[in-house]
Motif scaffolding. Structure first.
Motif, PDB file in Angstrom:
ATOM      1  N   ALA A  28       7.036  12.885   7.023  1.00  0.00           N
ATOM      2  CA  ALA A  28       7.115  13.682   5.804  1.00  0.00           C
ATOM      3  C   ALA A  28       7.111  12.781   4.570  1.00  0.00           C
ATOM      4  N   ASP A  29       6.569  13.306   3.485  1.00  0.00           N
ATOM      5  CA  ASP A  29       6.528  12.547   2.231  1.00  0.00           C
ATOM      6  C   ASP A  29       7.930  12.240   1.730  1.00  0.00           C
ATOM      7  N   GLU A  30       8.859  13.162   1.954  1.00  0.00           N
ATOM      8  CA  GLU A  30      10.234  12.953   1.494  1.00  0.00           C
ATOM      9  C   GLU A  30      10.856  11.727   2.167  1.00  0.00           C
ATOM     10  N   ASP A  31      10.589  11.554   3.460  1.00  0.00           N
ATOM     11  CA  ASP A  31      11.116  10.386   4.177  1.00  0.00           C
ATOM     12  C   ASP A  31      10.510   9.092   3.639  1.00  0.00           C
ATOM     13  N   ALA A  54      10.854   4.189   0.239  1.00  0.00           N
ATOM     14  CA  ALA A  54      10.419   3.436  -0.939  1.00  0.00           C
ATOM     15  C   ALA A  54      11.611   3.127  -1.838  1.00  0.00           C
ATOM     16  N   LYS A  55      12.458   4.104  -2.054  1.00  0.00           N
ATOM     17  CA  LYS A  55      13.624   3.905  -2.905  1.00  0.00           C
ATOM     18  C   LYS A  55      14.563   2.863  -2.317  1.00  0.00           C
ATOM     19  N   GLU A  56      14.768   2.937  -1.014  1.00  0.00           N
ATOM     20  CA  GLU A  56      15.658   1.982  -0.353  1.00  0.00           C
ATOM     21  C   GLU A  56      15.102   0.557  -0.425  1.00  0.00           C
ATOM     22  N   LEU A  57      13.796   0.402  -0.203  1.00  0.00           N
ATOM     23  CA  LEU A  57      13.183  -0.925  -0.278  1.00  0.00           C
ATOM     24  C   LEU A  57      13.299  -1.501  -1.683  1.00  0.00           C
ATOM     25  N   SER A  92      15.558  -5.343  -5.183  1.00  0.00           N
ATOM     26  CA  SER A  92      15.798  -5.387  -6.637  1.00  0.00           C
ATOM     27  C   SER A  92      14.502  -5.606  -7.409  1.00  0.00           C
ATOM     28  N   VAL A  93      13.495  -4.822  -7.055  1.00  0.00           N
ATOM     29  CA  VAL A  93      12.204  -4.914  -7.726  1.00  0.00           C
ATOM     30  C   VAL A  93      11.731  -3.515  -8.101  1.00  0.00           C
ATOM     31  N   GLY A  94      10.684  -3.463  -8.893  1.00  0.00           N
ATOM     32  CA  GLY A  94      10.088  -2.195  -9.259  1.00  0.00           C
ATOM     33  C   GLY A  94       9.002  -1.814  -8.276  1.00  0.00           C
ATOM     34  N   GLY A  95       8.574  -0.584  -8.389  1.00  0.00           N
ATOM     35  CA  GLY A  95       7.518  -0.107  -7.521  1.00  0.00           C
ATOM     36  C   GLY A  95       7.316   1.376  -7.718  1.00  0.00           C
ATOM     37  N   ILE A 111       3.301   3.142  -0.647  1.00  0.00           N
ATOM     38  CA  ILE A 111       4.386   2.555  -1.424  1.00  0.00           C
ATOM     39  C   ILE A 111       3.841   1.273  -2.042  1.00  0.00           C
ATOM     40  N   ILE A 112       4.014   1.132  -3.346  1.00  0.00           N
ATOM     41  CA  ILE A 112       3.562  -0.060  -4.060  1.00  0.00           C
ATOM     42  C   ILE A 112       4.799  -0.775  -4.574  1.00  0.00           C
ATOM     43  N   ILE A 113       5.010  -2.017  -4.114  1.00  0.00           N
ATOM     44  CA  ILE A 113       6.142  -2.835  -4.526  1.00  0.00           C
ATOM     45  C   ILE A 113       5.613  -3.983  -5.371  1.00  0.00           C
TER      46      ILE A 113
END
Length: 111
Positions: free
Chosen positions: A59-62, A67-70, A75-78, A85-87
């Motif tokens: 699912a997209d929510e997962d 992405a948020k956890e990574l 401690s970077v943006g993305g 997911i773009i980090i």
């Protein structure tokens, strides 16, 4: 007499099996694990390095939670766009280790 006893009286030959679900496992944070590996690749856009994760079939929510956890752990943006997911930065090794610890299969693409 509870329901289990009544069922045993009605069906004495029935052997009760443990509840084994055939769905994939979920970790304690509720993210669905998949068989196919997540693709982790490195690119440069406008001269700046980025790490891209794609290939998640859940699912997209997962994937947004992941992405948020990574981003918080590194401690970077993305961002999360178009099922990727773009980090910001080259964090392939760290991201791959985090995902392997979570139980994902990860495939490194590119140099």
């Amino acid at each position: 007499m509870d329901l289990q006893d009544q069922l045993k009286n009605l069906f004495p030959d029935h052997v009760q099996k443990d509840d084994v679900s055939e769905e994939k496992e979920t970790k304690d944070d509720g993210i669905w694990l998949q068989d196919n590996p997540i693709i982790c690749k490195y690119e440069k856009r406008k001269g700046k390095p980025i790490t891209i994760l794609e290939g998640y079939t859940g699912a997209d929510e997962d994937f947004k939670k992941l992405a948020k956890e990574l981003k918080q752990k590194l401690s970077v943006g993305g961002s999360f766009k178009n099922d990727t997911i773009i980090i910001q930065g080259d964090y392939r090794d760290k991201i791959m280790q985090i995902l392997k610890d979570k139980g994902f299969n990860v495939k490194r693409v590119g140099g």
